[in-house]
Design a protein around this motif. Structure first.
Motif, short mmCIF file in Angstrom:
data_model
loop_
_atom_site.label_atom_id
_atom_site.label_comp_id
_atom_site.label_asym_id
_atom_site.label_seq_id
_atom_site.Cartn_x
_atom_site.Cartn_y
_atom_site.Cartn_z
N ASN A 56 22.80 51.97 31.79
CA ASN A 56 23.33 50.98 30.84
C ASN A 56 23.49 49.59 31.48
OD1 ASN A 56 23.48 53.01 28.93
ND2 ASN A 56 25.64 53.44 29.31
N LEU A 57 22.46 49.17 32.18
CA LEU A 57 22.48 47.85 32.82
C LEU A 57 22.17 46.77 31.78
CD1 LEU A 57 22.58 46.06 35.35
CD2 LEU A 57 20.19 46.64 35.77
N VAL A 58 23.13 45.89 31.56
CA VAL A 58 22.98 44.80 30.59
C VAL A 58 23.23 43.47 31.29
CG1 VAL A 58 23.83 43.79 28.44
CG2 VAL A 58 23.75 46.28 28.70
N VAL A 59 22.33 42.52 31.06
CA VAL A 59 22.44 41.22 31.72
C VAL A 59 22.53 40.11 30.68
CG1 VAL A 59 21.18 39.53 33.13
CG2 VAL A 59 21.28 41.93 33.84
N THR A 60 23.44 39.19 30.89
CA THR A 60 23.55 38.01 30.03
C THR A 60 23.65 36.77 30.89
OG1 THR A 60 25.97 38.17 29.95
CG2 THR A 60 24.74 39.28 28.20
N THR A 61 23.36 35.62 30.29
CA THR A 61 23.52 34.35 31.00
C THR A 61 24.96 33.89 30.86
OG1 THR A 61 21.23 33.70 30.56
CG2 THR A 61 22.77 31.93 31.12
N VAL A 62 25.55 33.50 31.96
CA VAL A 62 26.92 32.99 31.94
C VAL A 62 26.88 31.58 31.39
CG1 VAL A 62 28.93 32.37 33.33
CG2 VAL A 62 27.60 34.42 33.89
N SER A 63 27.78 31.28 30.43
CA SER A 63 27.83 29.94 29.87
C SER A 63 28.24 28.95 30.94
CB SER A 63 28.81 29.88 28.70
OG SER A 63 30.11 30.24 29.12
N SER A 64 27.84 27.69 30.75
CA SER A 64 28.10 26.69 31.78
C SER A 64 28.48 25.36 31.17
CB SER A 64 26.86 26.53 32.66
OG SER A 64 27.04 25.48 33.57
N ARG A 65 29.37 24.63 31.84
CA ARG A 65 29.74 23.28 31.42
C ARG A 65 29.02 22.22 32.27
NH1 ARG A 65 35.55 24.92 31.38
NH2 ARG A 65 36.04 25.61 29.28
N ARG A 66 28.07 22.69 33.09
CA ARG A 66 27.34 21.72 33.92
C ARG A 66 26.53 20.81 33.00
NH1 ARG A 66 27.16 23.24 39.33
NH2 ARG A 66 27.81 25.38 39.74
N ARG A 67 26.59 19.53 33.26
CA ARG A 67 25.90 18.58 32.39
C ARG A 67 24.39 18.71 32.55
NH1 ARG A 67 28.26 12.71 33.04
NH2 ARG A 67 26.75 12.40 31.37
N HIS A 68 23.93 19.00 33.74
CA HIS A 68 22.50 19.16 33.99
C HIS A 68 22.29 20.49 34.70
CE1 HIS A 68 21.97 15.01 32.79
NE2 HIS A 68 22.90 14.66 33.65
N LEU A 69 22.08 21.55 33.90
CA LEU A 69 21.95 22.89 34.47
C LEU A 69 20.53 23.08 34.98
CD1 LEU A 69 23.30 25.65 34.88
CD2 LEU A 69 22.43 26.33 32.64
N GLN A 70 20.41 23.32 36.26
CA GLN A 70 19.12 23.57 36.87
C GLN A 70 18.92 25.07 37.05
OE1 GLN A 70 17.06 21.07 37.32
NE2 GLN A 70 18.61 19.60 36.66
N ALA A 71 17.66 25.49 37.21
CA ALA A 71 17.37 26.92 37.35
C ALA A 71 18.08 27.51 38.56
CB ALA A 71 15.86 27.13 37.47
N SER A 72 18.21 26.73 39.63
CA SER A 72 18.82 27.24 40.85
C SER A 72 20.32 27.48 40.71
CB SER A 72 18.58 26.26 42.00
OG SER A 72 19.15 25.00 41.69
N SER A 73 20.97 26.85 39.71
CA SER A 73 22.40 27.03 39.53
C SER A 73 22.72 27.90 38.32
CB SER A 73 23.08 25.66 39.38
OG SER A 73 22.56 24.97 38.26
N ALA A 74 21.71 28.41 37.64
CA ALA A 74 21.94 29.31 36.52
C ALA A 74 22.56 30.61 37.03
CB ALA A 74 20.62 29.59 35.80
N THR A 75 23.39 31.23 36.19
CA THR A 75 24.10 32.44 36.61
C THR A 75 23.98 33.54 35.56
OG1 THR A 75 25.72 31.09 37.81
CG2 THR A 75 26.34 33.36 37.32
N ILE A 76 23.75 34.76 36.02
CA ILE A 76 23.74 35.91 35.12
C ILE A 76 24.93 36.80 35.43
CG2 ILE A 76 21.23 35.92 34.81
CD1 ILE A 76 21.13 38.28 36.81
N SER A 77 25.34 37.55 34.43
CA SER A 77 26.37 38.56 34.61
C SER A 77 25.74 39.91 34.30
CB SER A 77 27.55 38.31 33.67
OG SER A 77 28.50 39.35 33.78
#
Length: 209
Positions: A56-77
């Motif tokens: 039951n592995l489920v992955v979502t993207t963590v929401s972010s308040r970063r004004r300029h979200l880059q791929a390197s700073s994206a986060t999954i849960s």
């Protein structure tokens, strides 16, 4: 240690954050699930956990308040459950998983698995940052990630501020036009009324009638 399905009658749940990709990127290639499952399994040594016990592995993207979200700073849960042998305490498992993340070995294994599993390239630079273990199901976290360099005064983008300014200017213009209309309309009606009175009081007009 026994790992057969008949002895895996203790289930615990975990949710952890991994920085370096989005959920869309994770689900774009099945290799990411393989690499992550292998890494989770490697976090347990005594007692061990096989990849078949991780479900039951489920992955979502963590929401972010970063004004300029880059791929390197994206986060999954990543949220998942593990069925284990009940002869061992939950603490023996949670301690291993938390220690693996906190010591950095989880990240090291994840990056190594990225190289070993073709297609999981973004894991090569990803970092496991936190993990939570519980005896009840854990949904993937949606807690916002706030940029450490941003402040509350920077929450509005330039476009949003411009939109607010334009809206205020438009409102003032419309209000001014409405005031002008009512003032001019009132003066016009007053003039017509006065003209009617003058015509009624005209002596020539009274004699002719």
């Amino acid at each position: 240690y026994p790992t057969s399905s008949t002895t895996n009658n203790l289930i615990f749940y975990a949710s952890q954050s991994i920085v370096g990709l989005t959920a869309a990127q994770y689900y774009s290639n099945a290799s990411y699930a393989t690499a992550l499952t292998n890494t989770i399994s490697q976090a347990f040594t005594s007692p061990p956990v096989s990849i078949n016990q991780i479900t039951n592995l489920v992955v979502t993207t963590v929401s972010s308040r970063r004004r300029h979200l880059q791929a390197s700073s994206a986060t999954i849960s990543a949220a998942y459950q593990i069925a284990v042998n009940s002869q061992y305490s939950l603490g023996s498992y949670s301690t291993q998983l938390e220690s693996s993340v906190n010591s950095g070995s989880f990240t090291t294994n994840l990056q190594a698995n990225a190289a070993a599993v073709p297609g999981a390239t973004l894991f090569a630079t990803s970092t496991a940052t936190a993990v939570t273990v519980a005896t009840t199901p854990l949904a993937p976290t949606s807690s916002p990630v706030t940029s450490p360099t941003s402040s509350n005064n920077n929450n509005l983008s330039g476009g949003a501020i411009a939109g607010i300014v334009i809206g205020c200017v438009a409102f003032v213009g419309m209000a001014g036009a409405a005031v002008w209309y009512f003032l001019m309309g009132g003066n016009k009606n007053s003039g017509l009324a006065q003209q009617g009175v003058n015509q009624f009081d005209n002596p020539v007009r009274r004699q002719s009638t």
